[in-house]
Enzyme design. Structure first.
Site, mmCIF file in Angstrom:
data_model
loop_
_atom_site.group_PDB
_atom_site.id
_atom_site.type_symbol
_atom_site.label_atom_id
_atom_site.label_comp_id
_atom_site.label_asym_id
_atom_site.label_seq_id
_atom_site.Cartn_x
_atom_site.Cartn_y
_atom_site.Cartn_z
ATOM 1 C CG ASP B 449 -1.709 1.216 1.490
ATOM 2 O OD1 ASP B 449 -2.329 1.576 0.744
ATOM 3 O OD2 ASP B 449 -1.540 1.831 2.752
ATOM 4 C CG ASP B 633 -1.159 2.428 7.033
ATOM 5 O OD1 ASP B 633 -1.522 2.510 5.951
ATOM 6 O OD2 ASP B 633 -1.159 3.465 7.663
#
Lengths: 51, 764
Positions: B449, B633
């Protein structure tokens, strides 16, 4: 063979002292914070044993 | 001491709960002489500097006689006279030192009793093994009959009590298994030890030539080493996890009649109270929804991963996760059991989770244990029928029982995990579930990500200079509603007074809105926060930045700089060296993702990915036969983290991502990623090697034992030697630069920032 009467008790007593010392250390909490003990050597003037 | 700059930003607005004097005294332990000792949790303590700072801060409080930090348990023990107990002074001192603190739960204090029992058993077995072995060596070297008998008596005097003490960790589970009509590996161990001792006692009483006290105590000693290591490994993972959980609030924000927010510990929440829950947090108590409709994830309760929309008046249970909120709820039950139960079950799952390879060992043991008994019984019967006498038949059977003891087999996987987990812990990587290590070794695709993982958004305070004090206070109030990394960055930059904004809510992917003095403020994407006129007036290049608006008019634009996480480029390079294909999947716009990908040297990237899109991409890779590691996250990454074979999240991630991820890394440095994979691969190789060694040993030793070439003593030595070989092999993982060889040192983040073209800095 009389020497055995001294050497065997001596060996056993020394071993027992080690065992008792370990059990005492365990009981007095010296194994409760191994991480802290490793870090504490970096601190100046802090060599007290665990309360 | 910069490493100790504890994150002062509690995720809970309002004043944190402080236990009062009576609560503190309740939790204290009376030492006599009017002294009491109190344990206070300090979850952020982690180095020598922290020890010094905390002990100095607490020790400086008036009346405190002694303060001692326990780093393993992350708590400080304060010794003070009963009348001097002053919670306010001590908590204030800890606050000033920069450490969050709280009262320890009674349940989690105190040393681990199981480990203590294992240590005692280990010490006793070690003492007995050493001394009995000394006596045995004298006997083998040809002592005359009188000395031999004397030595047998002394050995018996040492071994019988030692076995009674040190054998308990095996006898108790064996008895349990037998009562339940099952066989586990403790049964043959107990049987071998007890039979060997009984036979030796008989020999000693009748003045026989052979006693096997040495075999039984040595066997126990080596087995206990394996068992203690196994236990340490398990509880260590658990302890680290408990520390993580302690940093998450153990209470909730209660909204008083006058609208003020107060942090209240979970136990103090009574039915009828209104509780505020921010997006990304778990619902602390069962209750009914008092605010407008919210989206919650009930997967922890129902197992259904799709979030559901609940409206006013509906019941929401503790443990549910607020995906889109915030939420006001009226508590209906004071019971904290459900919440705590969930926490506990998560912990237990982590502590009992075992990798497939060691599960394989368990399955093998289920077949192996009966086989061992059959082989031993057959050996006994065989030698008896062959007319070799009861004594010889019995010794051979005992030798078979000892030699087939699957210590090497049982140690093969856990010992490698102990060493690997210890190594990972040193690099500040926590395994949340034991299986993760094994899966990590087989991963061949890594999905990354961007925001919060490869880059950290920051807001430059200097660029906020032009905005009014009111706008700044509103931005601070709005941004603390969200766990989004950008909101976090704005919150940090806007620190100071917080405006009292009402009706705040977060729209996932857009922003946060609220009202102050009848005017609607929005913080978020320009095309959402501004009305058409204001948007048209905004220069094109500033539209990608988040804005603060007042009734649709522009109040401030906020310049976001994407600061690369330290070591991100080195980590990507190291992943490629490991033969993995890293893929960048981001929800961001194409230009920014392309820029980051170019900077990291990533060929494979895709922009504008929705949470569902990320899952689809991962599922597609899995369908193509790949094993996928997901690193992310944000709240929006949580489903992707759960979908991947194995997942990693930084410790700063939202609660839900952290609980979805199987590995959590505590360091800022992305170098944790390739080093975890390298360690996992090495661990897998070593586990397989160990299984090979154990099988080889059994293939050679068992036929010899059945044929009667092994005495109980030589069997015990062979068994121990095989365990030592397996342990030594596992310890190779602890050697420096074995697993870490492929991992390059990460470049410091500050240098990387200057490499970035300014265009990459701007982002929505």
């Amino acid at each position: 063979m009389n020497i055995l009467a001294i050497l065997i008790p001596a060996a056993l007593v020394l071993g027992l002292i080690g065992l008792v010392a370990f059990l005492w250390a365990l009981r007095s909490g010296q194994f409760e914070d191994l991480d802290g003990a490793a870090e504490r050597i970096l601190l100046p003037e802090d060599d007290r044993p665990n309360p | 001491m910069s490493c100790c700059a504890a994150s002062a930003s509690l995720s809970v607005p309002g004043s944190a709960h402080r236990p009062d004097r009576s609560e503190l005294l309740d939790a204290s332990h009376d030492l006599g002489d009017g002294l009491v000792s109190t344990r206070l949790a300090v979850p952020d303590a982690h180095c020598a500097g922290c020890i010094a700072a905390i002990e100095k801060a607490v020790g400086g409080v008036e009346g405190v006689e002694d303060a001692r930090v326990n780093l393993a348990g992350r708590f400080v023990t304060v010794k003070w006279p009963r009348e001097a107990v002053d919670p306010e002074a001590v908590f204030a001192a800890l606050d000033r030192a920069g450490y969050r603190s709280g009262l320890m739960d009674m349940a989690e204090t105190g040393p681990d009793p199981v480990l203590r029992r294992l240590f005692i058993a280990l010490a006793v077995a070690g003492f007995a093994a050493g001394n009995v072995m000394l006596l045995s060596v004298s006997v083998w070297s040809g002592a005359d009959a009188a000395t031999r008998d004397l030595f047998h008596w002394i050995s018996a005097g040492i071994a019988v009590p030692a076995v009674a003490v040190a054998g308990r960790p095996f006898f108790a589970p064996a008895l349990h298994a037998l009562k339940a009509g099952r066989l586990n590996m403790d049964v043959p161990i107990s049987l071998a030890v007890i039979l060997a001792v009984a036979l030796s006692l008989h020999e000693t009483l009748t003045g026989g030539t052979h006693a096997y006290f040495d075999a039984s105590v040595t066997l126990l000693f080596f087995l206990l080493i394996g068992r203690t290591l196994d236990h340490v490994m398990r509880s260590r993972a658990g302890a680290a996890l408990r520390t993580l959980d302690r940093t998450t609030p153990r209470g909730a924000v209660v909204v008083a009649e006058d609208g003020s927010h107060t942090w209240t510990p979970i136990g103090d929440i009574v039915p009828g109270m209104t509780v505020f829950v921010a997006s990304g947090d778990r619902v602390p108590v069962d209750g009914t929804i008092a605010s407008r409709s919210v989206t919650v994830d009930l997967s922890i309760v129902t197992g259904e991963s799709d979030p559901v929309v609940l409206t006013t008046g509906e019941i929401v249970v503790a443990g549910a996760l607020v995906v889109e909120g915030p939420l006001d709820l009226t508590a209906t039950r004071a019971a904290t059991a459900s919440f705590l139960g969930e926490m506990r079950s998560m912990l237990e799952a982590a502590e009992t989770a075992r990798p497939a390879l060691s599960r394989l060992a368990d399955r093998a043991a289920a077949v192996y244990a009966p086989a061992v008994h059959l082989v031993a019984a057959a050996t006994f019967a065989g030698w008896l029928v062959a007319g070799d006498g009861l004594h010889h038949a019995l010794t051979t059977a005992i030798a078979v029982l000892i030699i087939t003891c699957p210590c090497a087999l049982g140690l093969a996987a856990p010992i490698v995990q102990v060493v690997a987990a210890g190594r990972l812990l040193k690099s500040r990587i926590l395994l949340r579930d034991g299986g993760a290590l094994e899966t990590l070794a087989t991963v061949d695709r890594v999905v990354l990500d961007k925001t919060g993982t490869l880059t950290t958004p920051t807001v430059d305070r200097a660029t906020l200079g032009g905005i009014s004090e009111e706008a700044r206070a509103v931005a601070a109030a709005l941004s603390c509603q969200s766990r989004h990394p950008i909101a976090r960055a704005i919150e940090a930059a806007c620190a100071g007074g917080v405006a009292k904004v009402d009706g705040m809510r977060e729209e996932t992917g857009r922003g946060i809105e609220g009202t102050l003095a009848g005017r609607r403020w929005r913080l978020g994407r320009a095309d959402w926060a501004l009305d058409a006129d204001a948007l048209a007036a905004l220069p094109e290049e500033r539209r990608a930045w988040p804005v603060l608006s007042q009734d649709g008019a522009l109040a401030a634009t906020i310049q976001i700089t994407d600061r690369p996480r330290p070591g991100a480029d080195a980590a990507v390079a190291a992943l490629k060296d490991l033969g993995l294909a890293p893929i960048l999947l981001s929800g961001d716009g194409e230009t920014k993702v392309a820029e980051t990908a170019r900077w990291l040297g990533l060929q494979d990237w895709s922009a504008g990915a929705t949470p569902a899109g990320k899952i689809d991409a991962i599922r597609q890779m899995q369908a193509d036969g790949h094993r996928v590691l997901m690193v992310g996250d944000g709240l929006n990454d949580a489903p992707a983290l759960a979908a991947a074979d194995v997942s990693m999240a930084p410790s700063a991630a939202s609660d839900v991502s952290r609980s979805a991820a199987s590995i959590v890394f505590l360091s800022e440095d992305m170098g944790a990623l390739p080093s975890a994979i390298a360690v996992a691969r090495m661990a897998r190789r070593l586990i397989l090697q160990n299984f090979g060694l154990a099988v080889l040993y059994n293939a050679i030793a068992i036929p010899l034992a059945i044929a009667g070439y092994a005495t109980p003593l030589s069997a015990a030595i062979a068994m121990s030697a095989s365990s030592v070989v397996v342990v030594a092999n596992a310890l190779r993982l602890a050697l420096p630069d074995r697993a870490g060889g492929a991992v390059k040192r990460a470049t410091p983040g500050s240098e990387a920032v200057t490499d970035l073209p300014p265009a990459l800095g701007a982002r929505a």
